[in-house]
Each structure stands twice: as C-alpha cells, then as structure tokens.
Enzyme design. Structure first.
Site, PDB file in Angstrom:
ATOM      1  N   SER A  52       0.792  -1.228   0.000  1.00  0.00           N
ATOM      2  CA  SER A  52       0.000   0.000   0.000  1.00  0.00           C
ATOM      3  C   SER A  52       0.829   1.286   0.000  1.00  0.00           C
ATOM      4  O   SER A  52       0.800   2.050  -0.960  1.00  0.00           O
ATOM      5  CB  SER A  52      -0.941   0.001   1.202  1.00  0.00           C
ATOM      6  OG  SER A  52      -1.667   1.195   1.263  1.00  0.00           O
TER       7      SER A  52
ATOM      8  N   HIS B 244      -3.289   6.920   3.331  1.00  0.00           N
ATOM      9  CA  HIS B 244      -2.206   6.040   3.777  1.00  0.00           C
ATOM     10  C   HIS B 244      -0.817   6.566   3.410  1.00  0.00           C
ATOM     11  O   HIS B 244       0.092   5.792   3.117  1.00  0.00           O
ATOM     12  CB  HIS B 244      -2.393   4.611   3.205  1.00  0.00           C
ATOM     13  CG  HIS B 244      -1.898   3.548   4.158  1.00  0.00           C
ATOM     14  ND1 HIS B 244      -1.674   2.248   3.782  1.00  0.00           N
ATOM     15  CD2 HIS B 244      -1.585   3.619   5.484  1.00  0.00           C
ATOM     16  CE1 HIS B 244      -1.247   1.552   4.831  1.00  0.00           C
ATOM     17  NE2 HIS B 244      -1.187   2.364   5.868  1.00  0.00           N
TER      18      HIS B 244
HETATM   19 CA   LIG Z   1      -3.143  -2.568  -0.711  1.00  0.00          CA
END
Ligand SMILES: [Ca+2]
Ligand SMILES: [Ca+2]
Length: 687
Positions: A77, A137
């Site tokens: 991510s 994120h």
């Molecule tokens: Ca991911």
C-alpha cells in the site's frame, strides 16, 4: 441508500464554490483527469482481466478504452501510493516502507517528505480543481494518532477530501474524515457502507464541479476489497453459487478467458496451484461452505466497487464531462494472502460483527495466472490492471485493445503532467524536488511507443528489475537475512508467469541486472535494507520516542483507571520548548499506578538505557518513573520516585541496565498530589 453519506457529501461542498482564479477559463481543452485505485484486488478479478465477478461498468470502460497487459505497482500500500502520487520511487518520497514505522531516515520516514510533490500539488498549480475521495495512507500513524495533519490530503494538494487517512477501515463502522475534520464513527443505524459512501461523494463532487471554470483532477482510492470481508447480504447471496466450483476449476476458467481475450499469448503456462493451498476436492463440506462464503463476500466487495464506478461515469455523462475525462484505473498491489480472523465454526457472513480475510486460498485465484501475492515482486505481487478511458483522446479503432508495453505507477504522474500541460517542479515550497522518475503514457494512448527503460523494486527486501523482456527477482519470504545472490531471471515474453528460472543459463545477465539494482538502491536510499517483519519494524520504530511532542501525544498511551482523575493534553501556550505534554492531576488516586503516560518500545537483552527529561510544575510534587515489562508490569527495570520542584528543571536518571523484551516507559501519576506537570524533551537512549 446511504442517506447519511449524502449529507456528509453535501456539507463539504461549499468549499468547492470558492475556486481560485488561477488557470485557464472557459472551454478549456484540457481534460478532466480521474485516477481510480483499488486496494488489494488481484490481477484477474475484474471481468475484463478474466474474472467471473460482475464488473460491467469497469468492463465497459475497458471495451471503450485501453487495457495494459503489464502494468506495475509497488507490491504494498504505502510504497505504491507514494509512487503513484509523486512519480518517484517510494524511498525518494520517504515511503520506502509503511506508515507505521518512522525509522528516522529519509527513505523510511512513514509519510511523504518535502522532497516530493503530489499530483494534486502539481495540478493545483496548473489550474486544476483537486479532489480526493477514499484511502490516503501517506501520513505516519504516529502523526495520525496525534492528530498532526501535516501530510493529510488537504495539506498535500487536494482542496477537497472525503475518506480515511489510514490504511484500512471497517466497512460499516468507519471513522471518516471530511476535509480536516474527523466525523463520528458510523453506526448500524446510519446504514453506512464505505464503498457506497465514497461513490456517492465522488459522484457529488463531479456534479458540483464547474468544468467551464477549470478542469477537475480526482484521486478516487477505494479501500475495497482490502480486508475485512464486509458486504451487503444481497450481493453476497448473488455470488455464493458460482464459488461452489472451487478455486481449481475457477483458476482454469479465468486463465482460459484470459487467453481467449488475448491478454496472454497462446502457449502461456498457468502457474500451478500454490503448494500450500489444498486441492478444492480434498476439502470437507464444512470447509467448502466456509470458503464459498469468504469468496462470495470478497466478490460482493468488488461488485460494490463496480457499482461505485457506474455512479461516477453516470455523473460525468449527465454533466457533459465524460468525453473529455481521462479515467485511469489500477490496483495498489497484488492479491492479499494475509490471514485474518479465526472464527472456525462461526458463520462468516460479511456482517459488521465479523473481521475476516479471504485467505491465500482465494488470493491464489485472484492472482491467476501468476505466482504469489502482495508483498512480493513476483508478478502476482506487482502486476496490476491499468484501464484507461478517454473518448476524446483514444482512437475508436483502438477501443478494447491491449497496450503490451510495461509501465510503472510513477508514469501516472508523468501522464497527468503531460495531459494538463503542467510543469513538474524543480523546487516546491523552497525545497528541491527529486527529478521525475515516470514517463508519460500519452504516446501509448495514440498507439505509439513509450520508452520506460529499467525499472526497479525493493519492497521489504524483495528485489526486482525489469529491463525490456528480462526480469530479475530476488525473493525474501522469510524473516531471515536476505541472500542477495539467489537470482531468478525470467524472459517475460516467453514466460510471463515466471515459471522457468534462467539465472543459471545467463549468469552474467542476472549479475548485470543486479549491479544496476545496487546502483539504484544507493541512489534512492533503499540501502541499507531493513528487516521486513511488520511487527518488528513497527515496534523498533518506537525506540525513537516522541519525547519532544512534535507529534502531539502521538503513540503515547494515556492510561488511567479507578478514581484517578487525570487529563493529558498538549500545551503550546505555557510550554517548556514551545510544545509540551501537560498532565493535570485533578484528584488523588487511592494507590500508586492508577494513571500513567506510557511509551511502548522493544529492548534487546542486556541493554543499557539512558533517560532524562525536562519538566515544569505548579507546586512541589513528584512522579514515579518506571521501565516495565509490557506483559508483566511487575517486572521493572527502573522504579524511581522523582521529586519535582516548583522551579522546574531537567532530570537525568543516568544509565541503568534493562531486561530484554517488550518494554514500556511510564510516568505514573496515581498518587501524585493534585497538580499540573509539564513534560518535555524526554530523551531515551538504548545501547
Ligand atoms: Ca493494498
Ligand atoms: Ca517540545
């Protein structure tokens, strides 16, 4: 449906009305740009990449646009999102690894640094109105915990934001953010489902956007279908039957569809079933029932993404913006084999009370035809769909075809700069910015060649280089010290599924790719390599204490129980060095140890620790300073009653030995007399 959400969408819209006057005016020929990202979806889940999940809206974009057969993310991510947003390698942007661990080096900073710019920042300067919906994120968890907003979307180039700054969310009970404001956690009665909420918000932004004034840039990042498995019951029900066929049959079906659609050439080999996944036929009825449920919920999550994209396309069409909007859709990493939940015997139904994942068993299907998953640099980890729709810019004769040149997430920034006629800056806010690593894909839109050249990866000491048809992998599945001589070399034209290692046949080629990788690793800061264990790295970063409170009370644990009445806050008006932790002890507890500030960190065996701190107080008083074992607080490495005088000052507790293992540094206030104590400049050194 989701009325709660619609209200939220509306409350942030007044911001959109106060557009700045920068940028071109009426009838701008520049296109809207929408970058859509999904989370943890496998390479073959979409219908237009071979899947059996119903994704008609996405398939329609592909049928009237282009698909890339070899597009690459960055395996996980945070690094992937950093590459996507900045056009750099992740280490250059400060996100060599995850948001949970600020390792205090430029490459492992747990959040975007000031040597990079985001697409939002570049396109804002180019006169675009910028929107972000969904999962960010790209800010450190410590800063998020301390409500420090320095690297939230609004600070990094997006005038409008609705979503989650963090890396994952409960789908029904979500803690959303609108702009810079935390909203209350959604409840059952709100009838909230995050994928629908994001979709409503994205569509609302499009409908309110004044395209005649300026073009739109939107970054629309679903957190779906990342775990937990949560979906609408009626959607789950629609999928149960089709997964009774099991993963072995479905892998074959997906692969046959991929060959038939021309995604892979005839003669491509399907990777064998993961050796650690059992044959479907060997499962008991009970196991099959459980796994059918898991995959049906996952499919329903992907189905909801597709419905969301349908709403977006409809909003674009109804407002006359669709034809001159470039939509680019991709996923942040390969299928996720992480195992969550341990509810064997309980019904896994996708409801709010459950918190599950679909497991390696189904991730292996999602990766079809590739090997492996998220985290690794095998194709199953880094290959992603890329679908591009742009009616005004893509030739009709190319509709539905594949671009077969490989590309990388960094190319999205370069493409946006190209489409917007923007300038990628050399400096931004007084800081020099790393030169762009991406190349524009716009020539690919017109059937022309793009020279991407050598491309490099280092997620979690998994190493890869792609150079033309060649790919070098060095895989590190274990927590062990990496073996940097364990080369795997593949001819991606003949062997796109990486089944025939040619490293022994072409040792010089493998070595020269590795040498190029080493030069790259030095250049971007991937060296020295960090240990890949999530818990280990997240914990080790705690050795860097937030002792100046620059991240407010981020990652301090504020503990109190019983009749202790203690308030912990950050004081900037009355502080020691501009910002200090203020502890107000309002009522004396009946016994020591009822209230404390705790900092958790790991210690190796036979470690010596040094500790000192500054304080102020409103009366002569005291505090207990302790270093305890996290699992057994009675085992103390330090237990000191420290007298604090009304004059304030600095306390140096010197050096003392501590036991190995998970530790917590504690300031206990349980029996401290009613007072105010300011703490700052806490220095914790471990040898
Ligand atoms: Ca991911
Ligand atoms: Ca301070």
């Amino acid at each position: 449906m989701n009325r709660f959400h619609f209200v939220i969408g509306a409350t942030m819209l007044p911001l959109a009305a106060c557009s700045s006057t920068a940028g071109p005016k009426e009838n701008s020929p520049r296109p809207n740009i929408i970058v859509i990202l999904t989370d943890d979806m496998g390479y073959s889940d979409l219908g237009c990449y071979g899947g059996e999940i119903e994704t008609p809206n996405i398939d329609n974009l592909a049928a009237n646009g282009l698909r890339w057969s070899q597009f690459y993310n960055n395996a996980r991510s945070c690094p992937s999102r950093a590459v996507l947003m900045t056009g750099l390698y992740p280490h250059q942007a400060g996100m060599g690894w995850m948001a949970c661990a600020d390792e205090q080096t430029p490459a492992y900073h747990a959040g975007l640094n000031d040597r990079c710019v985001t697409i939002g920042e570049v396109l804002t300067d180019a006169g675009y109105e910028t929107y972000m919906v969904g999962k960010w994120h790209l800010c450190s968890e410590r800063q998020c915990d301390g409500a420090v907003l320095e690297t939230w979307p609004v600070q990094r180039g997006f005038r409008h934001f609705y979503g989650i700054p963090e890396g994952a969310s409960h789908y029904f009970h979500a803690r959303m953010v609108s702009g810079e404001t935390r909203l209350p956690v959604t409840k059952d009665e709100d009838n909230f489902y995050i994928t629908d909420a994001l979709a409503d918000s994205a569509a609302a932004y499009v409908r309110r956007h004044d395209y005649a004034d300026k073009p739109l840039f939107m970054y629309y990042a679903f957190n779906a279908p990342h775990w937990p498995l949560h979906a609408h019951p009626e959607d789950i029900q629609r999928y149960r039957e089709r997964y009774e066929a099991g993963w072995d049959v479905l892998r074959e079906q997906r692969f046959a569809k991929q060959i038939a659609m021309g995604l892979f050439p005839e003669g491509t080999e399907l990777s064998p079933r993961d050796a650690t996944v059992p044959a479907w036929d060997s499962l008991t009825d009970e196991q099959r029932h459980e796994f059918v449920n898991r995959m049906a919920i996952y499919a329903a999550q992907v189905d909801a993404i597709d419905k969301g994209i349908g709403k977006l396309v409809q909003a674009l069409k109804e407002t006359g913006q669709f034809d001159n909007t470039v939509i680019m859709m991709m996923d942040d990493n390969g299928a996720c084999a992480e195992s969550l939940g341990n509810r064997h015997g309980d019904e896994i139904d996708g409801s709010a009370a459950t918190y599950e994942s679909y497991r390696k068993n189904w991730a292996n299907l999602s990766s079809t035809p590739y090997r492996e998953y998220k985290h690794y640099t095998t194709e199953g980890g880094i290959a992603t769909p890329l679908i591009v729709s742009w009616p005004n810019g893509i030739r009709r004769k190319d509709y539905g075809t594949f671009v077969r040149e490989y590309g990388y997430f960094a190319d999205i920034m370069a493409t946006c700069v190209d489409l917007a006629g923007a300038t990628y800056p050399e400096t931004y806010k007084g800081q020099s910015i790393h030169p762009l690593e991406g190349v524009s894909l716009v020539p690919n839109f017109k059937g022309k060649h793009v020279e991407r050249g050598m491309t490099f990866w280092e997620p979690e000491i998994n190493i890869a280089v792609r150079d033309g048809k060649w790919k070098l992998n060095i895989l590190n599945h274990e927590m062990a010290e990496p073996d940097l001589t364990r080369f795997e070399l593949y001819d991606m034209e003949k062997d796109p599924t990486e089944l025939h290692n040619l490293a022994d046949l072409y040792p010089e080629r493998a070595q020269s790719l590795f040498n190029a990788w080493e030069n790259w690793a030095e250049r971007v800061g991937a060296y020295p390599l960090s240990n890949k264990g999530y818990g280990f790295r997240a914990q080790t970063a705690r050795r860097y204490i937030n002792g100046d409170f620059n991240d407010n009370l981020g990652h301090w644990i504020k503990y109190s129980e019983g009749n202790a009445d203690v308030v912990y806050s950050i004081d900037t008006a009355n502080a020691i060095d501009g910002k200090s932790a203020l502890v107000e002890i309002r009522k004396q507890g009946s016994r020591p140890g009822e209230a404390a500030m705790q900092w958790k960190f790991p210690a190796r065996e036979s470690t010596a620790m040094k500790l000192s701190f500054s304080y102020k107080t409103d009366r002569d008083t005291y505090v207990w300073v302790r270093v305890e074992n996290q699992n057994n607080p009675a085992r103390k490495s330090l237990d000191r009653k420290v007298m604090l005088s009304k004059d304030g000052g600095r306390i140096d507790l010197g050096e003392f030995p501590i036991l190995g293992g998970p530790k917590q540094l504690c300031f206990y206030f349980g029996d401290t007399p009613e007072s105010k104590i300011w703490l700052d400049e806490i220095r914790m050194e471990l040898n």
